[in-house]
Scaffold this active site. Structure first.
Site, PDB file in Angstrom:
ATOM      1  N   CYS A 109       0.917  -1.231  -0.062  1.00 20.33           N
ATOM      2  CA  CYS A 109       0.034   0.088   0.041  1.00 20.33           C
ATOM      3  C   CYS A 109       0.871   1.406   0.028  1.00 20.33           C
ATOM      4  CB  CYS A 109      -0.883   0.142   1.172  1.00 20.33           C
ATOM      5  SG  CYS A 109      -1.200  -1.538   2.204  1.00 20.33           S
ATOM      6  N   ARG A 128       6.573 -11.447   5.350  1.00 22.68           N
ATOM      7  CA  ARG A 128       5.854 -11.589   6.513  1.00 22.68           C
ATOM      8  C   ARG A 128       6.742 -12.586   7.399  1.00 22.68           C
ATOM      9  NH1 ARG A 128       0.199 -10.061   5.235  1.00 22.68           N
ATOM     10  NH2 ARG A 128       0.352  -8.350   3.883  1.00 22.68           N
ATOM     11  N   GLN A 156       1.479 -11.029  -3.918  1.00 28.10           N
ATOM     12  CA  GLN A 156      -0.103 -10.628  -3.836  1.00 28.10           C
ATOM     13  C   GLN A 156      -0.672 -10.103  -5.417  1.00 28.10           C
ATOM     14  OE1 GLN A 156       0.089  -7.550  -0.520  1.00 28.10           O
ATOM     15  NE2 GLN A 156      -1.012  -8.842   0.659  1.00 28.10           N
ATOM     16  N   ASP A 167      -2.177  -7.584  -5.942  1.00 26.06           N
ATOM     17  CA  ASP A 167      -2.583  -6.578  -5.195  1.00 26.06           C
ATOM     18  C   ASP A 167      -3.110  -5.334  -5.963  1.00 26.06           C
ATOM     19  OD1 ASP A 167      -3.139  -5.359  -3.057  1.00 26.06           O
ATOM     20  OD2 ASP A 167      -0.895  -5.032  -2.189  1.00 26.06           O
ATOM     21  N   HIS A 202      -4.492  -0.974  -5.571  1.00 23.64           N
ATOM     22  CA  HIS A 202      -5.267   0.035  -4.750  1.00 23.64           C
ATOM     23  C   HIS A 202      -5.938   0.930  -5.684  1.00 23.64           C
ATOM     24  CE1 HIS A 202      -2.054  -1.843  -2.140  1.00 23.64           C
ATOM     25  NE2 HIS A 202      -2.827  -1.490  -1.148  1.00 23.64           N
ATOM     26  N   LYS A 214     -14.885  -4.759   5.066  1.00 22.46           N
ATOM     27  CA  LYS A 214     -14.051  -5.520   3.962  1.00 22.46           C
ATOM     28  C   LYS A 214     -14.996  -6.711   3.655  1.00 22.46           C
ATOM     29  CE  LYS A 214     -11.903  -8.462   7.610  1.00 22.46           C
ATOM     30  NZ  LYS A 214     -10.648  -9.177   8.046  1.00 22.46           N
ATOM     31  N   HIS A 264      -8.181  -1.293  -0.891  1.00 21.51           N
ATOM     32  CA  HIS A 264      -7.138  -2.275  -0.940  1.00 21.51           C
ATOM     33  C   HIS A 264      -7.747  -3.718  -1.456  1.00 21.51           C
ATOM     34  CE1 HIS A 264      -4.914  -0.491   2.260  1.00 21.51           C
ATOM     35  NE2 HIS A 264      -5.840   0.055   2.556  1.00 21.51           N
TER      36      HIS A 264
END
Ligand SMILES: [Zn+2]
Ligand SMILES: [Zn+2]
Length: 640
Positions: A332, A361, A379, A381, A383, A466, A512
């Site tokens: 992000c 992580r 990911q 991912d 945004h 979410k 996200h």
């Protein structure tokens, strides 16, 4: 407790009862239902092993056949303590030893709360219930394994034996369950991944770090291409960002140091590291200096947030602060900086930035599992930066993408969870009107999917509602994939703005979304879902030409070259093996199409087709087959 959990928990009582019939001195702690079964923690000098299961199960079966009713009884604390002292709680008769764990549990029951017993036959346990009507309702059960566990999960407490079992309302259901487990073992992505050469994990590189081998990389690349194609249709822009970023970025976002337990430690800058080493700075001090912030930083962040989000304790004299980098735990902040690198007008919104972004992580070694629990992952991912009015349409767009991808993969059995705020909790920040709007947008988007969804109050992120996706694979196992999250907090923390129609600055809303979670996890799930039999568009090797003899090797090569020229992943098995052996090998390697060629096929310009799924499919003209294969790949058909 669900009905199934009630059956399983009742079976835990039956287990304790049976153990006491064999070892009357056994001391019991807790015996709750758990995912897929139940356990009971027991303290006993005899080490219970699977060799004891038959004997224990025989006693359990006897108790079940007696159809002993479960009777609930409310008693006073004094009565409970007296029974515990006589060893009668989870004890069949008065004993010389008290029921020591049960006595301890009584002291943990808040004053004023009812103390409840459940009795069946001669067995009495301290338990809030509920239970089935009588022991015969536990129609099928099996003990599965033993583990050790500390009382109350605390290492300073005694170590107990945790006996696991499972129970079902019918023998048929139990049979299906164990058959499914067998099948799941065969499909285990760690086993298949190795057999099919899809990925490798090497101690020398590090546990939890996936090495995508050439065949696995094909699957990943195809998934990425597919998802990217769909994102492009939805107006996303592709970006690339580095794997690291400065610590300050994550201090602003709040990811550091609050989530440091799940992150790799920060990396100090080399010259600063050399300087503090020469000053004799210790590790603890170094950590504190990396985690601290300057007064100006704290003040500006607190001002933007409108409350104290950086506590005074974290402020340090700037000359002592250490700067450095982090392996990024999230994408992000990088995407935010891309958004913020240009001024935006309401006319440019939404801005949708997508990246297959790799994050790191820290997972405990014991938690790591093949591709599905790892320390580095990529990911899918993105945004989205939008106006408040655009949230609903954007969330809906995210869900439509998930639907398209899952349907294409034959995973049409999935459900959606909408995480809402708990109105009574102070954990959820922000403006209630905004929350209402965003929650409604999530509900509407979930409804538009036409699949079941549940609303889960209290499950929202602290910064916004979410949506999670839970996919059921062909074995009926559920896999939680990724999420779509609405966020009102980060845009404020990073001071984002756009110019509205009124000419004034406004704060955008951020969404996200990483609906498939990570490519590692998703691929692990897909390996198990397909049992390694990937549809032709995903298969690392789509077709293998099998010449029946050396004489037709050139024809085999020619067919292979024709296919590879069209982008088909084809090989030819030119080994001296017999045809049968070549077919067996291709079948074992789960190649979707085997193309058998002999002198007859060569003369006629034809191919004998065998498919992994249907076996012999007859003879086709070479051109016709290649065209058919091309269209199956293009259409991403599931059947082979
Ligand atoms: Zn109970
Ligand atoms: Zn994010």
């Amino acid at each position: 407790m669900t009905e199934l959990e009630t059956i399983r928990h009742s079976c835990a009582h039956i287990l304790a009862n049976a153990i006491l019939r064999i070892w009357p001195e056994a001391q019991f702690a807790a015996g709750p239902p758990v995912e897929n079964g139940f356990y009971y923690d027991v303290d006993l000098a005899h080490r219970i092993s699977p060799e004891d299961f038959e004997r224990i199960e025989k006693e359990m079966a006897a108790i079940i056949s007696e159809s002993q009713p479960f009777q609930r009884e409310v008693i006073t604390r004094d009565e409970a303590l007296a029974m515990g002292k006589r060893g009668e709680l989870a004890g069949l008769t008065p004993r010389s030893e008290s029921s020591r764990f049960k006595l301890d549990i009584i002291t943990r029951i808040p004053a004023g709360e009812e103390i409840i017993l459940y009795r069946n036959g001669a067995f009495t346990d301290l338990c809030a219930g509920p239970h089935v009507a009588d022991t015969s309702k536990v129609a099928a059960f099996r003990l599965t394994h033993v583990a050790s566990a500390f009382y109350q999960g605390d290492e300073s407490n005694p170590q107990l034996q945790r006996i696991y079992g499972t129970a079902f309302p019918s023998a048929k259901e139990m049979e299906n369950w164990f058959a499914m487990l067998e099948e799941a073992k065969k499909r285990d992505h760690r086993k298949l991944g190795k057999e099919l050469g899809l990925f490798h994990i090497d101690d020398a590189v590090g546990q939890g770090l996936i090495l995508w081998t050439p065949k696995g990389a094909v699957i990943r690349q195809e998934l990425q291409n597919f998802i990217s194609g769909e994102l492009a249709k939805q107006g996303y822009s592709q970006v690339f960002t580095p794997h690291i970023g400065k610590i300050g970025l994550y201090k602003t976002s709040g990811h550091f140091p609050y989530y440091k337990e799940s992150q790799f430690p920060a990396i100090p800058e080399p010259d600063q590291l050399a300087r503090i080493a020469s000053e004799g700075c210790g590790c603890a001090e170094m950590t504190a200096r990396l985690e601290a912030v300057s007064e100006t930083f704290a003040a500006s962040l607190n001002e933007r947030a409108g409350k104290e989000i950086v506590a005074k304790e974290r402020v340090m004299d700037p000359t002592r602060l250490l700067d450095g980098f982090m392996l990024k735990p999230m994408n992000c902040p990088h995407h935010i900086k891309i958004f913020a690198s240009q001024p935006h007008s309401y006319r440019d919104l939404p801005v949708r930035l997508a990246e297959f972004g790799t994050v790191y992580r820290w997972e405990q070694s014991g938690e790591l599992n093949g591709m599905t629990r790892v320390r580095g992952f990529t990911q899918d991912d993105a945004h989205l930066f939008c106006t408040e009015e655009q949230v609903a349409a954007e969330v809906q767009g995210c869900l439509q993408l998930v639907k398209k991808v899952l349907t294409t993969l034959g995973m049409s059995d999935y459900r959606v969870r909408v995480g809402l705020r708990d109105p009574d909790s102070s954990k959820f920040t922000g403006n209630p009107a905004q929350w209402d709007l965003a929650e409604q947008a999530c509900r509407d988007a979930a409804t538009s999917l036409g699949v079941p969804y549940t609303e889960e109050p209290g499950e929202a992120a602290f910064y916004g509602p979410k949506i999670d996706f839970v996919v059921k694979d062909v074995l009926g196992r559920e896999w939680q994939l990724g999420t779509v999250q609405v966020d009102y907090v980060l845009p404020v923390r990073f001071d984002l703005s756009y110019t509205g129609a009124d000419g004034k600055p406004h704060v955008p809303v951020m969404i996200h979304r990483a609906p498939f979670g990570s490519l590692e996890r998703f691929t692990g799930v897909l390996i198990e879902h397909f049992a390694g039999n990937f549809p032709v568009w995903l298969a690392p090797e789509q077709a293998r030409v099998l010449p029946v003899s050396e004489k037709v090797a050139d024809y085999a090569r020619k067919i292979m070259t024709e296919m590879t020229a069209k982008g088909i992943r084809a090989t030819a098995d030119l080994s001296p093996e017999k045809l049968g052996a070549k077919i067996r090998l291709a079948q074992l390697e789960k190649v979707p199409y085997m193309i058998v060629v002999g002198p007859k096929e060569e003369a006629a310009g034809q191919l004998s087709i065998r498919s992994r799924q249907h076996g012999d499919e007859g003879v086709l003209a070479a051109d016709a087959f290649i065209q058919r294969l091309e269209s199956e790949i293009r259409d991403r058909t599931l059947t082979v």
